[in-house]
Write a protein that holds these residues in place. Structure first.
Motif, mmCIF file in Angstrom:
data_model
loop_
_atom_site.group_PDB
_atom_site.id
_atom_site.type_symbol
_atom_site.label_atom_id
_atom_site.label_comp_id
_atom_site.label_asym_id
_atom_site.label_seq_id
_atom_site.Cartn_x
_atom_site.Cartn_y
_atom_site.Cartn_z
ATOM 1 N N CYS A 104 0.755 -11.334 7.475
ATOM 2 C CA CYS A 104 2.233 -11.248 7.156
ATOM 3 C C CYS A 104 2.899 -10.098 7.971
ATOM 4 C CB CYS A 104 2.451 -11.010 5.757
ATOM 5 S SG CYS A 104 2.018 -12.593 4.532
ATOM 6 N N VAL A 105 2.022 -8.931 8.088
ATOM 7 C CA VAL A 105 2.689 -7.931 8.861
ATOM 8 C C VAL A 105 2.368 -7.545 10.139
ATOM 9 C CG1 VAL A 105 2.966 -6.605 6.603
ATOM 10 C CG2 VAL A 105 0.992 -5.983 7.990
ATOM 11 N N SER A 106 1.507 -8.701 10.730
ATOM 12 C CA SER A 106 0.994 -8.747 12.129
ATOM 13 C C SER A 106 2.179 -8.739 12.937
ATOM 14 C CB SER A 106 0.028 -9.534 12.342
ATOM 15 O OG SER A 106 0.507 -11.052 12.090
ATOM 16 N N CYS A 107 3.423 -9.503 12.484
ATOM 17 C CA CYS A 107 4.547 -9.533 13.270
ATOM 18 C C CYS A 107 5.425 -8.072 12.954
ATOM 19 C CB CYS A 107 5.483 -10.620 12.827
ATOM 20 S SG CYS A 107 4.809 -12.391 13.194
ATOM 21 N N HIS A 108 6.008 -7.622 14.176
ATOM 22 C CA HIS A 108 6.803 -6.419 13.937
ATOM 23 C C HIS A 108 7.886 -6.574 13.169
ATOM 24 C CE1 HIS A 108 10.252 -6.322 16.304
ATOM 25 N NE2 HIS A 108 9.546 -7.425 17.219
ATOM 26 N N GLU A 109 8.395 -7.645 13.199
ATOM 27 C CA GLU A 109 9.827 -7.831 12.347
ATOM 28 C C GLU A 109 9.310 -7.563 10.831
ATOM 29 O OE1 GLU A 109 10.032 -10.904 15.810
ATOM 30 O OE2 GLU A 109 8.422 -9.832 14.522
ATOM 31 N N MET A 110 8.215 -7.819 10.443
ATOM 32 C CA MET A 110 7.846 -7.571 8.958
ATOM 33 C C MET A 110 7.377 -6.219 8.743
ATOM 34 S SD MET A 110 8.620 -10.488 7.354
ATOM 35 C CE MET A 110 9.898 -10.539 8.382
ATOM 36 N N GLN A 111 6.612 -5.686 9.643
ATOM 37 C CA GLN A 111 5.894 -4.471 9.694
ATOM 38 C C GLN A 111 6.807 -3.315 9.726
ATOM 39 O OE1 GLN A 111 2.300 -3.195 9.762
ATOM 40 N NE2 GLN A 111 3.255 -1.478 9.446
ATOM 41 N N ASP A 112 7.959 -3.413 10.478
ATOM 42 C CA ASP A 112 8.924 -2.228 10.748
ATOM 43 C C ASP A 112 10.217 -2.464 9.516
ATOM 44 O OD1 ASP A 112 7.346 -1.625 12.708
ATOM 45 O OD2 ASP A 112 8.728 -2.821 14.239
ATOM 46 N N ASN A 113 10.116 -3.520 8.946
ATOM 47 C CA ASN A 113 11.406 -3.754 8.002
ATOM 48 C C ASN A 113 10.884 -3.799 6.517
ATOM 49 O OD1 ASN A 113 13.765 -3.942 10.039
ATOM 50 N ND2 ASN A 113 12.423 -5.391 10.811
ATOM 51 N N VAL A 114 10.662 -5.157 5.992
ATOM 52 C CA VAL A 114 10.273 -5.120 4.601
ATOM 53 C C VAL A 114 9.298 -4.599 4.109
ATOM 54 C CG1 VAL A 114 11.818 -7.381 4.387
ATOM 55 C CG2 VAL A 114 9.550 -7.473 5.180
ATOM 56 N N PHE A 115 8.115 -4.609 5.139
ATOM 57 C CA PHE A 115 6.837 -3.802 4.500
ATOM 58 C C PHE A 115 7.077 -2.604 4.363
ATOM 59 C CE2 PHE A 115 2.439 -2.386 5.313
ATOM 60 C CZ PHE A 115 1.787 -2.954 3.917
ATOM 61 N N GLU A 116 7.819 -1.821 5.221
ATOM 62 C CA GLU A 116 8.052 -0.146 4.898
ATOM 63 C C GLU A 116 8.865 -0.218 3.743
ATOM 64 O OE1 GLU A 116 6.962 2.401 6.543
ATOM 65 O OE2 GLU A 116 5.735 0.996 7.642
ATOM 66 N N GLU A 117 9.762 -0.969 3.131
ATOM 67 C CA GLU A 117 10.517 -1.012 1.944
ATOM 68 C C GLU A 117 9.466 -1.101 1.023
ATOM 69 O OE1 GLU A 117 14.555 -2.605 4.173
ATOM 70 O OE2 GLU A 117 13.676 -3.813 2.276
ATOM 71 N N LEU A 118 8.771 -2.058 0.932
ATOM 72 C CA LEU A 118 7.619 -2.403 -0.060
ATOM 73 C C LEU A 118 6.823 -1.374 -0.455
ATOM 74 C CD1 LEU A 118 6.359 -4.534 -1.985
ATOM 75 C CD2 LEU A 118 4.888 -5.149 0.061
ATOM 76 N N LYS A 119 6.487 -0.530 0.582
ATOM 77 C CA LYS A 119 5.386 0.697 0.448
ATOM 78 C C LYS A 119 6.068 1.764 -0.439
ATOM 79 C CE LYS A 119 4.361 1.115 4.537
ATOM 80 N NZ LYS A 119 3.632 2.051 5.867
ATOM 81 N N THR B 54 7.840 1.221 -3.086
ATOM 82 C CA THR B 54 8.112 0.544 -4.589
ATOM 83 C C THR B 54 6.736 0.537 -5.525
ATOM 84 O OG1 THR B 54 7.473 -1.662 -3.980
ATOM 85 C CG2 THR B 54 9.540 -1.047 -3.561
ATOM 86 N N ILE B 55 6.855 0.256 -6.827
ATOM 87 C CA ILE B 55 5.851 0.304 -7.728
ATOM 88 C C ILE B 55 4.800 -1.020 -7.638
ATOM 89 C CG2 ILE B 55 6.902 -1.055 -9.586
ATOM 90 C CD1 ILE B 55 5.766 0.861 -11.620
ATOM 91 N N HIS B 56 5.290 -2.128 -7.014
ATOM 92 C CA HIS B 56 4.487 -3.015 -6.446
ATOM 93 C C HIS B 56 3.426 -2.806 -5.356
ATOM 94 C CE1 HIS B 56 7.552 -5.855 -8.315
ATOM 95 N NE2 HIS B 56 6.695 -6.644 -8.576
ATOM 96 N N TYR B 57 3.436 -1.764 -4.816
ATOM 97 C CA TYR B 57 2.747 -1.418 -3.867
ATOM 98 C C TYR B 57 1.804 -0.122 -4.209
ATOM 99 C CZ TYR B 57 0.944 -0.074 0.742
ATOM 100 O OH TYR B 57 0.030 0.078 1.921
ATOM 101 N N THR B 58 2.352 0.825 -5.015
ATOM 102 C CA THR B 58 1.565 1.994 -5.313
ATOM 103 C C THR B 58 2.027 2.343 -6.690
ATOM 104 O OG1 THR B 58 1.270 2.923 -3.174
ATOM 105 C CG2 THR B 58 0.844 4.414 -5.256
ATOM 106 N N ASN B 59 0.968 2.254 -7.488
ATOM 107 C CA ASN B 59 1.254 2.551 -9.160
ATOM 108 C C ASN B 59 0.155 2.913 -9.880
ATOM 109 O OD1 ASN B 59 -0.399 -0.292 -10.231
ATOM 110 N ND2 ASN B 59 1.211 -1.153 -8.838
#
Length: 212
Positions: A58-73, A75-80
């Motif tokens: 999913c994050v192999s595309c920079h569109e996802m890597q640079d935008n929504v994935f950075e936001e996910l990191k 949140t509690i869904h990423y690290t808890n």
């Protein structure tokens, strides 16, 4: 027209060869060979399908890597505290095979967007963000937040550990099907888009009655 005719003759000859009944092979051999070929095809298909169903893909595309994935990191869904991470497919791809295939067909549009560079810059992404979010909210609303409920079970919720309003909504609206997770939990894993002009009722379930 000669190249077209020649190509047609080659295809017709090939089809004649593969469609001609075997003269020296038994029906049992052909059946076994077809069975083995089916297993190989199915194994290869599922391997390829699962390869596209990972966070790495999913994050192999920079569109996802640079935008929504950075936001996910963030949140509690990423690290808890429990160390259980929700990856991109957990929230955006149903677990059931038939629903998963339907979702994969929908996601083919993202390949089209990648080819034509629909959101290849931050500015383009922000311009399209509300539209993209509304598509995903509508999908989750339509399937009763299926991906959320793959991990979150109403029956397992300890409502005594929730704020009174949250417990009231979970007990009286979500568990009875009058509302669904995404009604309240927009922006739970990614930042909300600019909601200017969006009706209040579509932003969150703030219009649900309070417990008092």
């Amino acid at each position: 027209m000669k190249p077209v005719r020649r190509a047609w003759e080659v295809l017709a000859g090939f089809w004649g060869q593969v469609s001609r009944p075997a003269r020296h092979l038994s029906l049992g051999f052909l059946t076994l060979g077809g069975f083995i070929a089916g297993i190989v095809f199915w194994g290869g298909f599922n391997t390829a399908l699962e390869a596209t169903n990972t966070e790495t893909f999913c994050v192999s595309c920079h569109e996802m890597q640079d935008n929504v994935f950075e936001e996910l990191k963030a949140t509690i869904h990423y690290t808890n505290r429990s160390g259980v991470r929700a990856t991109c497919p957990d929230c955006h791809v149903p677990h059931d095979w038939t629903d998963k295939m339907g979702r994969k067909m929908q996601a083919s549009k993202e390949v089209w967007g990648k080819i034509f560079r629909t959101i290849d810059t931050r500015e383009k992404f922000l311009d399209k963000r509300l539209e993209l979010a509304q598509h995903e909210w509508a999908r989750l609303k339509a399937n009763d937040s299926l991906e959320c409920r793959n991990c979150h079970d109403y029956d397992s919720m300890d409502l005594t550990r929730q704020a009174s309003r949250s417990a009231f909504i979970h007990r009286n609206y979500l568990a009875t099907g009058q509302a669904t997770c995404i009604d309240c939990h927009k922006g739970i894993a990614h930042k909300l888009p600019d909601m200017t002009g969006v009706p209040q009722g579509l932003q969150a379930a703030s219009s649900l009655p309070s417990p008092h």
